[in-house]
Design an enzyme around this catalytic site. Sequence first.
Site, PDB file in Angstrom:
ATOM      1  N   CYS A 174      29.983 -62.565   4.581  1.00 35.60           N
ATOM      2  CA  CYS A 174      31.278 -61.960   4.894  1.00 35.60           C
ATOM      3  C   CYS A 174      31.954 -62.603   6.100  1.00 35.60           C
ATOM      4  O   CYS A 174      33.177 -62.645   6.184  1.00 35.60           O
ATOM      5  CB  CYS A 174      31.127 -60.456   5.102  1.00 35.60           C
ATOM      6  SG  CYS A 174      29.894 -60.015   6.331  1.00 35.60           S
TER       7      CYS A 174
ATOM      8  N   HIS B 267      13.884  -3.531   1.517  1.00 38.89           N
ATOM      9  CA  HIS B 267      13.801  -3.590   0.053  1.00 38.89           C
ATOM     10  C   HIS B 267      14.752  -4.682  -0.453  1.00 38.89           C
ATOM     11  O   HIS B 267      15.929  -4.695  -0.065  1.00 38.89           O
ATOM     12  CB  HIS B 267      14.190  -2.248  -0.566  1.00 38.89           C
ATOM     13  CG  HIS B 267      13.993  -2.209  -2.063  1.00 38.89           C
ATOM     14  ND1 HIS B 267      12.744  -2.149  -2.642  1.00 38.89           N
ATOM     15  CD2 HIS B 267      14.887  -2.253  -3.085  1.00 38.89           C
ATOM     16  CE1 HIS B 267      12.883  -2.143  -3.965  1.00 38.89           C
ATOM     17  NE2 HIS B 267      14.169  -2.209  -4.259  1.00 38.89           N
TER      18      HIS B 267
ATOM     19  N   GLN C 199       0.831  -1.202   0.000  1.00 40.64           N
ATOM     20  CA  GLN C 199       0.000   0.000   0.000  1.00 40.64           C
ATOM     21  C   GLN C 199       0.869   1.256   0.000  1.00 40.64           C
ATOM     22  O   GLN C 199       2.017   1.230   0.445  1.00 40.64           O
ATOM     23  CB  GLN C 199      -0.919  -0.002   1.229  1.00 40.64           C
ATOM     24  CG  GLN C 199      -1.920  -1.154   1.250  1.00 40.64           C
ATOM     25  CD  GLN C 199      -2.716  -1.177   2.537  1.00 40.64           C
ATOM     26  OE1 GLN C 199      -2.155  -1.077   3.622  1.00 40.64           O
ATOM     27  NE2 GLN C 199      -4.025  -1.306   2.423  1.00 40.64           N
TER      28      GLN C 199
ATOM     29  N   LEU D   7      35.710 -55.280   5.116  1.00 34.80           N
ATOM     30  CA  LEU D   7      36.353 -55.887   3.955  1.00 34.80           C
ATOM     31  C   LEU D   7      36.358 -57.407   4.047  1.00 34.80           C
ATOM     32  O   LEU D   7      35.538 -58.000   4.741  1.00 34.80           O
ATOM     33  CB  LEU D   7      37.768 -55.310   3.805  1.00 34.80           C
ATOM     34  CG  LEU D   7      37.845 -53.770   3.783  1.00 34.80           C
ATOM     35  CD1 LEU D   7      39.277 -53.308   3.719  1.00 34.80           C
ATOM     36  CD2 LEU D   7      37.030 -53.207   2.620  1.00 34.80           C
TER      37      LEU D   7
ATOM     38  N   PHE E 228      34.219 -67.043  -0.486  1.00 38.47           N
ATOM     39  CA  PHE E 228      32.923 -66.367  -0.499  1.00 38.47           C
ATOM     40  C   PHE E 228      31.857 -67.232  -1.170  1.00 38.47           C
ATOM     41  O   PHE E 228      30.999 -66.750  -1.903  1.00 38.47           O
ATOM     42  CB  PHE E 228      33.024 -65.002  -1.186  1.00 38.47           C
ATOM     43  CG  PHE E 228      32.067 -63.975  -0.616  1.00 38.47           C
ATOM     44  CD1 PHE E 228      32.213 -63.539   0.695  1.00 38.47           C
ATOM     45  CD2 PHE E 228      31.036 -63.453  -1.360  1.00 38.47           C
ATOM     46  CE1 PHE E 228      31.339 -62.604   1.240  1.00 38.47           C
ATOM     47  CE2 PHE E 228      30.155 -62.511  -0.826  1.00 38.47           C
ATOM     48  CZ  PHE E 228      30.312 -62.086   0.476  1.00 38.47           C
TER      49      PHE E 228
ATOM     50  N   GLY F 118      31.041 -49.903  -9.955  1.00 36.74           N
ATOM     51  CA  GLY F 118      31.960 -49.364  -8.962  1.00 36.74           C
ATOM     52  C   GLY F 118      33.031 -48.509  -9.592  1.00 36.74           C
ATOM     53  O   GLY F 118      33.454 -47.499  -9.018  1.00 36.74           O
ATOM     54  N   GLY F 119      33.471 -48.885 -10.802  1.00 38.43           N
ATOM     55  CA  GLY F 119      34.544 -48.156 -11.463  1.00 38.43           C
ATOM     56  C   GLY F 119      34.165 -46.741 -11.844  1.00 38.43           C
ATOM     57  O   GLY F 119      35.031 -45.859 -11.909  1.00 38.43           O
TER      58      GLY F 119
ATOM     59  N   GLY G  64      32.942 -54.583   1.093  1.00 35.29           N
ATOM     60  CA  GLY G  64      33.359 -55.256  -0.130  1.00 35.29           C
ATOM     61  C   GLY G  64      34.737 -55.868   0.040  1.00 35.29           C
ATOM     62  O   GLY G  64      35.182 -56.151   1.161  1.00 35.29           O
TER      63      GLY G  64
ATOM     64  N   PRO H 137      27.645 -54.327  -0.898  1.00 33.84           N
ATOM     65  CA  PRO H 137      27.917 -55.516  -1.717  1.00 33.84           C
ATOM     66  C   PRO H 137      26.623 -56.205  -2.146  1.00 33.84           C
ATOM     67  O   PRO H 137      25.519 -55.751  -1.830  1.00 33.84           O
ATOM     68  CB  PRO H 137      28.713 -56.397  -0.751  1.00 33.84           C
ATOM     69  CG  PRO H 137      28.105 -56.083   0.583  1.00 33.84           C
ATOM     70  CD  PRO H 137      27.731 -54.624   0.548  1.00 33.84           C
TER      71      PRO H 137
ATOM     72  N   ALA I 210      30.601 -44.972 -10.872  1.00 32.43           N
ATOM     73  CA  ALA I 210      29.843 -44.310  -9.805  1.00 32.43           C
ATOM     74  C   ALA I 210      30.558 -44.418  -8.459  1.00 32.43           C
ATOM     75  O   ALA I 210      30.668 -43.434  -7.723  1.00 32.43           O
ATOM     76  CB  ALA I 210      28.442 -44.900  -9.721  1.00 32.43           C
TER      77      ALA I 210
ATOM     78  N   ASP J 287      12.078   4.565  -2.924  1.00 32.64           N
ATOM     79  CA  ASP J 287      13.241   3.768  -2.515  1.00 32.64           C
ATOM     80  C   ASP J 287      14.534   4.587  -2.584  1.00 32.64           C
ATOM     81  O   ASP J 287      15.597   4.061  -2.913  1.00 32.64           O
ATOM     82  CB  ASP J 287      13.389   2.512  -3.397  1.00 32.64           C
ATOM     83  CG  ASP J 287      12.137   1.661  -3.405  1.00 32.64           C
ATOM     84  OD1 ASP J 287      11.398   1.701  -2.411  1.00 32.64           O
ATOM     85  OD2 ASP J 287      11.891   0.966  -4.404  1.00 32.64           O
TER      86      ASP J 287
END
Length: 899
Positions: A704, A114, A96, A671, A803, A627-628, A647, A569, A630, A150
Amino acid sequence: IRAYFKNKLKLALIGQSLFGQEVYSHLRKEGHRVVGVFTVPDKDGKADPLALAAEKDGTPVFKFPRWRVKGKTIKEVAEAYKSVGAELNVLPFCTQFIPMDVIDSPKYGSIIYHPSILPRHRGASAINWTLIMGDKKAGFSVFWADDGLDTGPILLQKSCDVEPNDTVDALYNRFLFPEGIKAMVEAVQLIADGKAPRIPQPEEGATYEGIQKKENAEISWDQSAEVLHNWIRGHDKVPGAWTEIHGQMVTFYGSSLLKSSVPSGEPLEIKGATKPGLVTKNGLVLFGNDGKALMVRNLQFEDGRMIPASQYFSAGETSVLELTAEEMKVAGTIKDIWAGILSNVPVIEDSTDFFKSGASSMDVVRLVEEIRQKCGGLQLQNEDVYLATKFEDFIQKVELVVDYVSFSEVNEMTVKMPYQCFINGQFTDADDGKTYDTINPTDGSIICKVSYASLVDVDKAVAAAKDAFENGEWGRMNARERGRLMYRLADLLEENQEELATIEALDSGAVYTLALKTHIGMSVQTFRYFAGWCDKIQGSTIPINQARPNRNLTFTKKEPLGVCAIIIPWNYPLMMLAWKSAACLAAGNTLVLKPAQVTPLTALKFAELSVKAGFPKGVINIIPGSGGIAGQRLSEHPDIRKLGFTGSTAIGKQIMKSCAVSNLKKVSLELGGKSPLIIFNDCELDKAVRMGMGAVFFNKGENCIAAGRLFVEEAIHDEFVTRVVEEIKKMKIGDPLDRSTDHGPQNHKAHLEKLLQYCEAGVKEGATLVYGGRQVQRPGFFMEPTVFTDVEDHMYLAKEESFGPIMVISKFQNGDIDGVLQRANNTEYGLASGVFTRDINKAMYVSEKLEAGTVFVNTYNKTDVAAPFGGVKQSGFGKDLGEEALNEYLKTKTVTLEY
């Protein structure tokens, strides 16, 4: 105490909006007295947020439609204003025109906020012009009002950098809103203390820009990509930059500069553009005259309809989740929220339009916040409301859009599996569109094609997690609320356990009954356990040497690290996710998780459930891939503060090196193992045979902590071997979904081939193959449970982890406790170990001497969510599970203050 002793003023607040409400509340908290609030009349029966707050506090509220007529102040308005006796007028946001006799009336005059660094961008739409003009700095000014526009003297100013893809909303939410509130309070206190400056505005650099009109917002195409981007983002949302496409005015929203390579797409002719746009899976790509590109996410047509730009040529191929009974309840709650906001609408129908029914931009904020509070933390952006203004469209918008791969009549159910990357709360294809096949190990068939995350996808996921941590709701959420979301997620995992166990069986070959109990069951327990820790993470107070005459207080705080990366893994896909991510989230971090390339599906299903649980966008991100690519990028990324990995030892070493070189990020590594199990002749033989087999063959040996080498005392050696072979012959090898199956397929073909080579190496070195050692002659990747004896310490079988379902047995002389301990510890691994004996003294002695993170006595595979789990030596460091796991995802801050 601080507020009491400072000088305080009697204030009149003139303005409106949430910003005005926050300034009002903060000034009252600082001890200032607000003697009157002057705001706009109610709209459609709804009061402005500032009015609502003031009325609740009993502060006098005046709602004038205007302050003057024909240039003269309205007498009744002036009298009402003067009656409150204000010493200072504060105008945080005011639409206003306030007469100068009101502005100059108080003892200290009037101050105004402002949103620009005056004298630049005087006038309306200052934030928009900051972006349109490509300013590198944005900011705000608090200035003394005068009779110019202003142009009054500056009291204080603050600025921030403008990021390349900042929007009006981003600047407002990140800086102009929160810092502006603080600055208004600071300015009032400076006035109260007599320290407020009056710095005349320079004329040099002064600019004035009014409100941009729609007819003036047409895009001129012969400009660089950056200028086009600034024009579009500067006009977003009002009035909207537009162009003509196929004879129709089309308005662009959601612009960003394209830094990656231009994705493939379908050409779109645009009037005036020298080069056609490209409709891609992520949006509409546009080109500047400098050859660079930008992308817009949303398009609006002349009839007001708004669509994602990627759907210009089609409605898209994604499907909205079917509404469950619970989601129907959510839909009802949302309808009630609409009805509360649109109080002038008798009934909310599918065709009810939010804005045509009288809602304003302030109501958008209220709608989004109420849905967040009342619908289990369901997250929306303001933009989502503008994209779906009709109720029927909005209900679909708030449901997570998922493109499923579905299998009907599998395990007596229909299984629905997401297969795309999950980034910032959305399922999306990989940036370059690449996919790979995930294989069912039971028959070698392709389950589906899964998105193959690129470096760009990793960076997007990390950026989303960083933003969620630093700027999002997650970072502001209290610990108990965080725990509530985790409990909710645990409930959803349990509610969907049959489907999750079925997916685990399809994707990893896990026997369904085991998957139900362990893979999924322990995941549920893990999230419940860590949900309980959320509001119990505490620091401590520490007595220190006092520096007289003053005294000191020293305490520690446990704080989250920030963005964490988790790489898991393929042997327990969901359980390994839960072990790490539950502790990570309980500590308050955000995460980017890379599942194993060969088993991504339960992780992606988990992502879907996290949205249903109400986790904010960006808190959880799942990027399937290699894995190589990302995984390596995660270990190198400078914005990641912690990486948790399970892993092989070889990959763990590479990850640790990358983490150190990049930014010295914190690391925890679980691991490889070659866990020894020592069976003495005084054991309970039936139990030793049964649990010894479980120690090796549990989960097909893909475990594991599996017993990598059994040392059996000479007196019982032959009988032990005989009984093991007898029990193996009773095991049923077959379909993991068959409830009577004991032994399913190995996880993937390459692993099966490695196990067969492992057996060949054992035979060549002279170990005795007592049973198995072959692939089962049937489709899929099945291997016979295998037993080797006469394994000597120098052999490959004695040193390396298989494994897989291969029992490696070595004999030791009767009574040679220290000798067998030396042999058991003669390995660089140290994950787990075990001993079977009835002699408690022997058990305690052996458990003390074994070099391993876990020692099982007269049991094996007995893990629990409350018991810390992790290895020593080249089996890694750091703990999963238990209270100790939280410390892997927390940092300690020491605070010392003097009083």
